[in-house]
Design a protein around this motif. Structure first.
Motif, PDB file in Angstrom:
ATOM      1  N   VAL A 108     -54.018 -16.512   4.631  1.00  0.00           N
ATOM      2  CA  VAL A 108     -52.713 -17.096   5.101  1.00  0.00           C
ATOM      3  C   VAL A 108     -52.851 -18.410   5.518  1.00  0.00           C
ATOM      4  O   VAL A 108     -51.879 -19.386   5.045  1.00  0.00           O
ATOM      5  CB  VAL A 108     -51.940 -16.447   6.280  1.00  0.00           C
ATOM      6  N   PRO A 112     -50.256 -19.956   2.684  1.00  0.00           N
ATOM      7  CA  PRO A 112     -48.967 -19.502   3.665  1.00  0.00           C
ATOM      8  C   PRO A 112     -47.747 -19.078   3.219  1.00  0.00           C
ATOM      9  O   PRO A 112     -46.984 -18.487   3.663  1.00  0.00           O
ATOM     10  CB  PRO A 112     -48.795 -20.586   4.642  1.00  0.00           C
ATOM     11  N   ASP A 113     -47.571 -19.444   1.729  1.00  0.00           N
ATOM     12  CA  ASP A 113     -46.582 -18.915   0.895  1.00  0.00           C
ATOM     13  C   ASP A 113     -46.546 -17.588   0.417  1.00  0.00           C
ATOM     14  O   ASP A 113     -45.696 -17.131  -0.092  1.00  0.00           O
ATOM     15  CB  ASP A 113     -45.984 -19.663  -0.231  1.00  0.00           C
ATOM     16  N   TRP A 118     -49.260 -11.965   4.936  1.00  0.00           N
ATOM     17  CA  TRP A 118     -48.448 -11.706   6.188  1.00  0.00           C
ATOM     18  C   TRP A 118     -48.216 -10.354   6.416  1.00  0.00           C
ATOM     19  O   TRP A 118     -48.393  -9.993   7.465  1.00  0.00           O
ATOM     20  CB  TRP A 118     -47.254 -12.509   6.569  1.00  0.00           C
ATOM     21  N   GLU A 136     -45.349 -11.164  15.179  1.00  0.00           N
ATOM     22  CA  GLU A 136     -45.375 -12.944  15.090  1.00  0.00           C
ATOM     23  C   GLU A 136     -45.378 -12.842  13.358  1.00  0.00           C
ATOM     24  O   GLU A 136     -44.872 -13.480  12.550  1.00  0.00           O
ATOM     25  CB  GLU A 136     -46.755 -13.329  15.333  1.00  0.00           C
ATOM     26  N   ASP A 137     -46.297 -11.926  12.843  1.00  0.00           N
ATOM     27  CA  ASP A 137     -46.445 -11.898  11.324  1.00  0.00           C
ATOM     28  C   ASP A 137     -45.176 -11.378  10.628  1.00  0.00           C
ATOM     29  O   ASP A 137     -44.846 -12.074   9.480  1.00  0.00           O
ATOM     30  CB  ASP A 137     -47.791 -10.812  10.916  1.00  0.00           C
ATOM     31  N   GLN A 139     -42.199 -11.937  11.593  1.00  0.00           N
ATOM     32  CA  GLN A 139     -41.488 -12.995  11.586  1.00  0.00           C
ATOM     33  C   GLN A 139     -41.540 -13.894  10.578  1.00  0.00           C
ATOM     34  O   GLN A 139     -40.845 -14.563   9.909  1.00  0.00           O
ATOM     35  CB  GLN A 139     -41.458 -13.815  12.878  1.00  0.00           C
ATOM     36  N   GLN A 140     -42.743 -14.260  10.113  1.00  0.00           N
ATOM     37  CA  GLN A 140     -43.392 -14.961   8.715  1.00  0.00           C
ATOM     38  C   GLN A 140     -43.035 -14.490   7.452  1.00  0.00           C
ATOM     39  O   GLN A 140     -42.399 -15.129   6.796  1.00  0.00           O
ATOM     40  CB  GLN A 140     -44.985 -15.297   8.805  1.00  0.00           C
ATOM     41  N   ALA A 143     -39.157 -14.735   7.231  1.00  0.00           N
ATOM     42  CA  ALA A 143     -38.575 -16.238   7.105  1.00  0.00           C
ATOM     43  C   ALA A 143     -38.722 -16.435   5.882  1.00  0.00           C
ATOM     44  O   ALA A 143     -38.150 -17.366   5.086  1.00  0.00           O
ATOM     45  CB  ALA A 143     -39.385 -16.967   8.155  1.00  0.00           C
ATOM     46  N   ARG A 144     -39.753 -15.900   5.110  1.00  0.00           N
ATOM     47  CA  ARG A 144     -40.027 -16.064   3.437  1.00  0.00           C
ATOM     48  C   ARG A 144     -39.237 -14.985   2.670  1.00  0.00           C
ATOM     49  O   ARG A 144     -38.899 -15.525   1.545  1.00  0.00           O
ATOM     50  CB  ARG A 144     -41.407 -16.024   3.340  1.00  0.00           C
TER      51      ARG A 144
END
Length: 201
Positions: A108, A112-113, A118, A136-137, A139-140, A143-144
């Motif tokens: 990541v 990070p994309d 994640w 938290e992961d 949520q990542q 978001a993508r």
């Protein structure tokens, strides 16, 4: 900061994100990619596949489409990230979860994309009952890719573990809207619906 406050803030942030986001197998209880994924090119239209998934006439057809979606999620533009992900799978296979998380930390940071890195880390944290980092992961991931039904199911399971049945029900309903053929989820929606909203008279 007390854990209860951190947990509340994470739940509130994720649920707020889900409400604001439009929605156009299993390891540790979470949907995972099939062992044998179909070969697929990066140019495959994922929008078409999600449409086909919703319209699939039966479970067999849906499973085939789902496999193609997982294939797209599993592909990273980085050969290094792809290589590290194969090592993650090996580490999970021998139950070396600490090594798997360390490898995913590297992925990541590198890419990070890469949504599936994640998601895989969220899965492992869920397996370890380390729900804060798992949330938290997730949520990542969302978001993508807000349509990531695996991450949504994972979020629902964590909400249940934390006693947030109403939130879990909302998330499961989003997941089944995206992928109507998810196993176990209709039963969870039924039981949680009766628990949260009461039985129909």
């Amino acid at each position: 900061m007390p854990y209860a406050r951190i947990r509340f803030r994470l739940i509130a942030a994720i649920c707020a994100f889900l409400v604001a986001t439009p929605i156009a197998a299993q390891e540790g209880g979470l949907p995972q990619p099939p062992d044998k994924l179909p070969k697929i090119q990066r140019g495959q239209d994922i929008e078409f596949l999600f449409g086909a998934l919703k319209a699939a006439p039966d479970a067999e057809t849906a499973k085939a489409v789902e496999g193609r979606i997982w294939s797209l999620w599993m592909i990273s533009p980085s050969d290094t990230a792809n290589l590290l992900m194969t090592r993650v799978r090996t580490a999970v296979g021998v139950k070396n979860l600490d090594l798997a998380v360390t490898l995913l930390d590297s992925i990541v940071m590198l890419r990070p994309d890469y949504v599936e890195a994640w998601n895989r880390r969220a899965t492992i944290n869920y397996m370890r009952k380390d729900y804060g980092p798992a949330l938290e992961d997730i949520q990542q991931v969302l978001a993508r890719e807000p349509r990531h039904f695996g991450a949504l199911v994972g979020l629902g399971l964590i909400m249940q573990e934390l006693g947030e049945d109403k939130r879990a029900l909302e998330v499961y309903r989003k997941a089944i809207e995206i992928n109507p053929h998810l196993p176990r989820i209709p039963d969870l929606i039924k039981s949680l619906g009766e628990k949260v909203e009461g039985r129909d008279i």
